[in-house]
Design a protein around this motif. Structure first.
Motif, PDB file in Angstrom:
ATOM      1  N   LYS A  75     -24.047 -18.612  16.089  1.00  0.00           N
ATOM      2  CA  LYS A  75     -24.518 -18.997  17.415  1.00  0.00           C
ATOM      3  C   LYS A  75     -24.525 -20.509  17.613  1.00  0.00           C
ATOM      4  CE  LYS A  75     -27.598 -14.966  17.458  1.00  0.00           C
ATOM      5  NZ  LYS A  75     -29.021 -14.513  17.407  1.00  0.00           N
ATOM      6  N   ILE A  76     -24.542 -21.269  16.523  1.00  0.00           N
ATOM      7  CA  ILE A  76     -24.685 -22.721  16.625  1.00  0.00           C
ATOM      8  C   ILE A  76     -23.424 -23.479  16.246  1.00  0.00           C
ATOM      9  CG2 ILE A  76     -25.590 -23.026  14.277  1.00  0.00           C
ATOM     10  CD1 ILE A  76     -26.864 -24.846  17.425  1.00  0.00           C
ATOM     11  N   ARG A  77     -22.545 -22.862  15.443  1.00  0.00           N
ATOM     12  CA  ARG A  77     -21.371 -23.597  14.969  1.00  0.00           C
ATOM     13  C   ARG A  77     -20.411 -23.856  16.120  1.00  0.00           C
ATOM     14  NH1 ARG A  77     -16.665 -20.737  13.490  1.00  0.00           N
ATOM     15  NH2 ARG A  77     -16.203 -22.416  12.030  1.00  0.00           N
ATOM     16  N   PRO A  78     -19.674 -24.975  16.079  1.00  0.00           N
ATOM     17  CA  PRO A  78     -18.769 -25.316  17.178  1.00  0.00           C
ATOM     18  C   PRO A  78     -17.554 -24.403  17.224  1.00  0.00           C
ATOM     19  CG  PRO A  78     -18.554 -26.896  15.391  1.00  0.00           C
ATOM     20  CD  PRO A  78     -19.700 -26.005  15.029  1.00  0.00           C
ATOM     21  N   ASP A  79     -16.940 -24.331  18.393  1.00  0.00           N
ATOM     22  CA  ASP A  79     -15.702 -23.583  18.543  1.00  0.00           C
ATOM     23  C   ASP A  79     -14.592 -24.230  17.722  1.00  0.00           C
ATOM     24  OD1 ASP A  79     -16.913 -21.835  20.314  1.00  0.00           O
ATOM     25  OD2 ASP A  79     -16.255 -22.949  22.101  1.00  0.00           O
ATOM     26  N   PHE A  80     -13.623 -23.401  17.337  1.00  0.00           N
ATOM     27  CA  PHE A  80     -12.470 -23.913  16.585  1.00  0.00           C
ATOM     28  C   PHE A  80     -11.743 -25.008  17.357  1.00  0.00           C
ATOM     29  CE2 PHE A  80      -7.977 -23.729  15.237  1.00  0.00           C
ATOM     30  CZ  PHE A  80      -8.127 -23.929  13.870  1.00  0.00           C
ATOM     31  N   ALA A  81     -11.690 -24.894  18.678  1.00  0.00           N
ATOM     32  CA  ALA A  81     -11.002 -25.902  19.483  1.00  0.00           C
ATOM     33  C   ALA A  81     -11.631 -27.281  19.323  1.00  0.00           C
ATOM     34  CB  ALA A  81     -11.024 -25.489  20.955  1.00  0.00           C
ATOM     35  N   GLU A  82     -12.929 -27.319  19.038  1.00  0.00           N
ATOM     36  CA  GLU A  82     -13.609 -28.609  18.847  1.00  0.00           C
ATOM     37  C   GLU A  82     -13.482 -29.112  17.417  1.00  0.00           C
ATOM     38  OE1 GLU A  82     -18.091 -30.637  18.900  1.00  0.00           O
ATOM     39  OE2 GLU A  82     -17.842 -28.524  19.463  1.00  0.00           O
ATOM     40  N   LEU A 133     -11.588 -27.642  14.783  1.00  0.00           N
ATOM     41  CA  LEU A 133     -10.366 -27.255  14.050  1.00  0.00           C
ATOM     42  C   LEU A 133     -10.729 -26.778  12.642  1.00  0.00           C
ATOM     43  CD1 LEU A 133      -7.842 -30.006  15.197  1.00  0.00           C
ATOM     44  CD2 LEU A 133      -8.147 -27.700  16.100  1.00  0.00           C
ATOM     45  N   SER A 134     -11.902 -26.146  12.555  1.00  0.00           N
ATOM     46  CA  SER A 134     -12.445 -25.666  11.287  1.00  0.00           C
ATOM     47  C   SER A 134     -12.757 -24.182  11.426  1.00  0.00           C
ATOM     48  CB  SER A 134     -13.717 -26.448  10.941  1.00  0.00           C
ATOM     49  OG  SER A 134     -14.402 -25.893   9.846  1.00  0.00           O
ATOM     50  N   PRO A 135     -12.061 -23.308  10.699  1.00  0.00           N
ATOM     51  CA  PRO A 135     -12.338 -21.869  10.804  1.00  0.00           C
ATOM     52  C   PRO A 135     -13.605 -21.502  10.050  1.00  0.00           C
ATOM     53  CG  PRO A 135     -10.681 -22.241   9.127  1.00  0.00           C
ATOM     54  CD  PRO A 135     -10.993 -23.593   9.724  1.00  0.00           C
ATOM     55  N   ARG A 136     -14.177 -20.368  10.385  1.00  0.00           N
ATOM     56  CA  ARG A 136     -15.305 -19.861   9.603  1.00  0.00           C
ATOM     57  C   ARG A 136     -14.756 -19.289   8.312  1.00  0.00           C
ATOM     58  NH1 ARG A 136     -19.140 -19.775   6.772  1.00  0.00           N
ATOM     59  NH2 ARG A 136     -21.005 -18.486   7.026  1.00  0.00           N
ATOM     60  N   LEU A 137     -15.215 -19.830   7.207  1.00  0.00           N
ATOM     61  CA  LEU A 137     -14.731 -19.460   5.885  1.00  0.00           C
ATOM     62  C   LEU A 137     -15.842 -18.770   5.100  1.00  0.00           C
ATOM     63  CD1 LEU A 137     -12.829 -22.785   5.115  1.00  0.00           C
ATOM     64  CD2 LEU A 137     -11.840 -20.603   5.844  1.00  0.00           C
ATOM     65  N   CYS A 170     -13.170 -31.959   6.495  1.00  0.00           N
ATOM     66  CA  CYS A 170     -12.598 -30.947   5.595  1.00  0.00           C
ATOM     67  C   CYS A 170     -13.300 -29.606   5.823  1.00  0.00           C
ATOM     68  CB  CYS A 170     -12.760 -31.422   4.145  1.00  0.00           C
ATOM     69  SG  CYS A 170     -12.350 -30.206   2.907  1.00  0.00           S
ATOM     70  N   HIS A 171     -12.884 -28.888   6.879  1.00  0.00           N
ATOM     71  CA  HIS A 171     -13.442 -27.581   7.275  1.00  0.00           C
ATOM     72  C   HIS A 171     -14.964 -27.497   7.107  1.00  0.00           C
ATOM     73  CE1 HIS A 171     -13.262 -26.419   2.958  1.00  0.00           C
ATOM     74  NE2 HIS A 171     -12.014 -26.823   2.985  1.00  0.00           N
ATOM     75  N   THR A 172     -15.641 -28.488   7.653  1.00  0.00           N
ATOM     76  CA  THR A 172     -17.097 -28.551   7.493  1.00  0.00           C
ATOM     77  C   THR A 172     -17.861 -28.010   8.693  1.00  0.00           C
ATOM     78  OG1 THR A 172     -17.262 -30.759   8.457  1.00  0.00           O
ATOM     79  CG2 THR A 172     -16.884 -30.626   6.064  1.00  0.00           C
ATOM     80  N   ASP A 173     -17.238 -27.944   9.855  1.00  0.00           N
ATOM     81  CA  ASP A 173     -17.891 -27.667  11.142  1.00  0.00           C
ATOM     82  C   ASP A 173     -18.718 -28.861  11.629  1.00  0.00           C
ATOM     83  OD1 ASP A 173     -16.865 -25.087  11.089  1.00  0.00           O
ATOM     84  OD2 ASP A 173     -18.735 -24.168  10.404  1.00  0.00           O
ATOM     85  N   LEU A 174     -18.702 -29.945  10.871  1.00  0.00           N
ATOM     86  CA  LEU A 174     -19.551 -31.099  11.183  1.00  0.00           C
ATOM     87  C   LEU A 174     -18.813 -32.190  11.955  1.00  0.00           C
ATOM     88  CD1 LEU A 174     -21.145 -31.454   7.636  1.00  0.00           C
ATOM     89  CD2 LEU A 174     -22.227 -30.416   9.641  1.00  0.00           C
ATOM     90  N   TRP A 175     -17.487 -32.068  12.102  1.00  0.00           N
ATOM     91  CA  TRP A 175     -16.679 -33.163  12.643  1.00  0.00           C
ATOM     92  C   TRP A 175     -15.779 -32.641  13.756  1.00  0.00           C
ATOM     93  CZ3 TRP A 175     -17.529 -38.097  12.128  1.00  0.00           C
ATOM     94  CH2 TRP A 175     -16.542 -39.036  12.414  1.00  0.00           C
ATOM     95  N   SER A 207     -19.612 -33.321  15.271  1.00  0.00           N
ATOM     96  CA  SER A 207     -19.495 -32.194  16.194  1.00  0.00           C
ATOM     97  C   SER A 207     -20.787 -32.001  16.974  1.00  0.00           C
ATOM     98  CB  SER A 207     -19.170 -30.922  15.416  1.00  0.00           C
ATOM     99  OG  SER A 207     -20.307 -30.463  14.690  1.00  0.00           O
ATOM    100  N   SER A 208     -20.685 -31.199  18.016  1.00  0.00           N
ATOM    101  CA  SER A 208     -21.842 -30.911  18.859  1.00  0.00           C
ATOM    102  C   SER A 208     -22.955 -30.244  18.054  1.00  0.00           C
ATOM    103  CB  SER A 208     -21.426 -30.007  20.023  1.00  0.00           C
ATOM    104  OG  SER A 208     -20.791 -28.822  19.547  1.00  0.00           O
ATOM    105  N   MET A 209     -22.600 -29.490  16.996  1.00  0.00           N
ATOM    106  CA  MET A 209     -23.612 -28.815  16.183  1.00  0.00           C
ATOM    107  C   MET A 209     -24.525 -29.818  15.484  1.00  0.00           C
ATOM    108  SD  MET A 209     -23.104 -26.153  13.002  1.00  0.00           S
ATOM    109  CE  MET A 209     -22.583 -27.407  11.823  1.00  0.00           C
TER     110      MET A 209
END
Length: 457
Positions: free
Chosen positions: A113-120, A122-126, A177-182, A190-192
């Motif tokens: 619910k909180i992680r950013p979209d892939f478009a923002e 470029l990090s997939p859920r791993l 590096c696929h962190t969802d943080l950038w 990132s917005s998160m």
């Protein structure tokens, strides 16, 4: 970037499987000496975690030995990704979590619910803790009091830079590096990060190719290095492999960084084909640019497939192809372009010789790499770095599958060399790189076609 390149650069190179301290000649780019140790995970405490004190003891002793034998003029740092440290002043607020631990899966629903979209991002859920943001989110919920003590969140290379210098920093190759943080396109958190109120915990972003500081007095005394020894900010290991090639090849070009992971990065490539469901993403290079990337655990899979490595000859290869002996993905669940599949052989591998298994596994890795290039984009050339650069059958197979020049790097320590170049200086020559002839063997086209049909079915 500093004006003077240190002659001897000690590179702290912490991979997922092994940790090394490699001494690189800053003028020639050649390896002078190296120390290594298995990077064992501790299973005590609240969850599996990095044994940072064992690693520090190894780093300290290695720096002392290398300095005594050769002299150390600068220290650079590179580490695997998906890892960082929560600091509480001069201590860890919580142990450095092992990204293969599945604890963060418990927070999947809330994290989604909180992680950013892939478009923002470029990090997939791993899976497990391969998104550093997922680790932090789980820690903040599971260990709320400890997390609340945190005074800084630092990526793993910068944790070691802090241990050496006492200076805190963030850096984009690890943040991206696929962190969802950038957010690579914005070049910002990132917005998160803002939604969770974490921005203030991240130190200021510094370039990888910058001197973060000099040694703490106690570190200088412990290692025997001069107190004014410069230390770089540090870099994510796959991006370190890119550094020697930036500005040296016609874009787009592909670098294949190998070790536990096989990471295929196409500099100057397009991110439009990236698929978050197939373990493809954008890394961020040392200059902050998005680099389309696809990957699989090639080294880990090869270890599973080949208990005993024996160099195959022409007869072994012909036997594998003529008898349709194939490995099909994926032998490490949840990662790679076919992470949802369960790996299998088309024939009982126990009936194969070690050389035949080595041949079939090498072809498997080449086919997997080609599948990754459909996602990251195929460059005008492909350069292999790390252990797979020495696997002739893999390289020749990839040359046939891509139809572009494939080069095997003569440098066995691409990450260490790249990290040493963070001090600047003249890039070394190709280091013995050589082009690989495309594989030519009867029945190869039919073998390849059958593999694609099986993985597409």
């Amino acid at each position: 970037m500093p004006q003077t390149t240190p002659r001897h650069v000690a590179v702290i190179d912490i991979g997922k499987t092994n940790a090394k301290v490699v001494l690189i000649d800053g003028v020639t780019g050649m390896q002078v000496a190296a120390k290594s140790v298995p990077n064992a995970i501790r299973t005590d405490g609240p969850y599996p975690h990095a044994d940072v004190e064992m690693l520090w003891n190894f780093i300290s002793k290695s720096l002392r030995a290398l300095h005594q034998d050769h002299g150390v003029d600068g220290v650079s740092i590179t580490t695997h990704g998906a890892t960082g440290a929560l600091l509480a002043g001069d201590d860890l607020a919580l142990p450095v979590l092992d990204y293969e631990f599945d604890g963060p899966e418990a927070s999947t629903a809330d994290y989604a619910k909180i992680r950013p979209d892939f478009a923002e991002s470029l990090s997939p859920r791993l899976p497990n803790g391969l998104n550093w943001g997922a680790q932090l989110y789980w820690q903040s919920r599971q260990f709320a009091k400890d997390f609340a003590r945190a005074t800084a969140i630092v990526p793993y290379p910068q944790y070691w830079a802090w241990r050496l210098t006492g200076v805190l920093a963030s850096e984009v190759t690890s943040l991206g590096c696929h962190t969802d943080l950038w957010a690579p396109d914005r070049g910002d958190f990132s917005s998160m990060v803002d939604a969770l109120g974490w921005r203030g915990l991240f130190p200021a972003v510094r370039p990888a190719a910058s001197v973060i500081g000099t040694l703490r007095a106690n570190v200088a005394a412990e290692t025997g290095l001069p107190a004014d020894t410069p230390v770089t900010c540090g870099i994510h290991d796959s991006n370190a492999s890119l550094v020697p090639h930036l500005g040296r090849h016609e874009v787009p070009f592909t670098i294949v960084s190998t070790g536990t992971w096989s990471i295929l990065m196409t500099v100057g490539g397009d991110t439009k084909a990236l698929d978050p469901q197939r373990d493809s993403l954008a890394n961020v290079d040392a200059y902050g640019r998005a680099v389309p990337t696809a990957r699989f655990m090639g080294g880990r899979e090869f270890d599973v497939l080949v208990p005993e490595i024996v160099e195959p000859d022409a007869d072994d290869l012909e036997f594998v192809i003529s008898n349709d002996i194939q490995a099909l993905p994926s032998f490490v669940p949840g990662v790679g372009p076919y992470g949802g599949r369960t790996g299998r052989w088309t024939s009982d591998p126990e009936h194969l010789t070690p050389a035949q298994r080595t041949a079939a596994a090498s072809l498997y890795l080449a086919l997997m790499a080609r599948a990754c290039l459909d996602l990251s984009g195929l460059g005008r050339s492909v350069t292999l770095e790390g252990p797979l650069a020495r696997n002739r059958l893999f390289g020749q197979g990839l040359a046939y599958l891509t139809g572009v020049p494939v080069y095997a790097s003569g440098d066995a320590t691409g990450t260490s060399l790249g990290a040493s170049l963070l001090f600047g200086g003249t890039l070394p020559d190709a280091g013995g790189s050589h082009a690989l002839e495309p594989l030519q063997v009867h029945g190869l086209d039919a073998y390849i076609k059958k593999w694609w049909e099986r993985v597409s079915g």
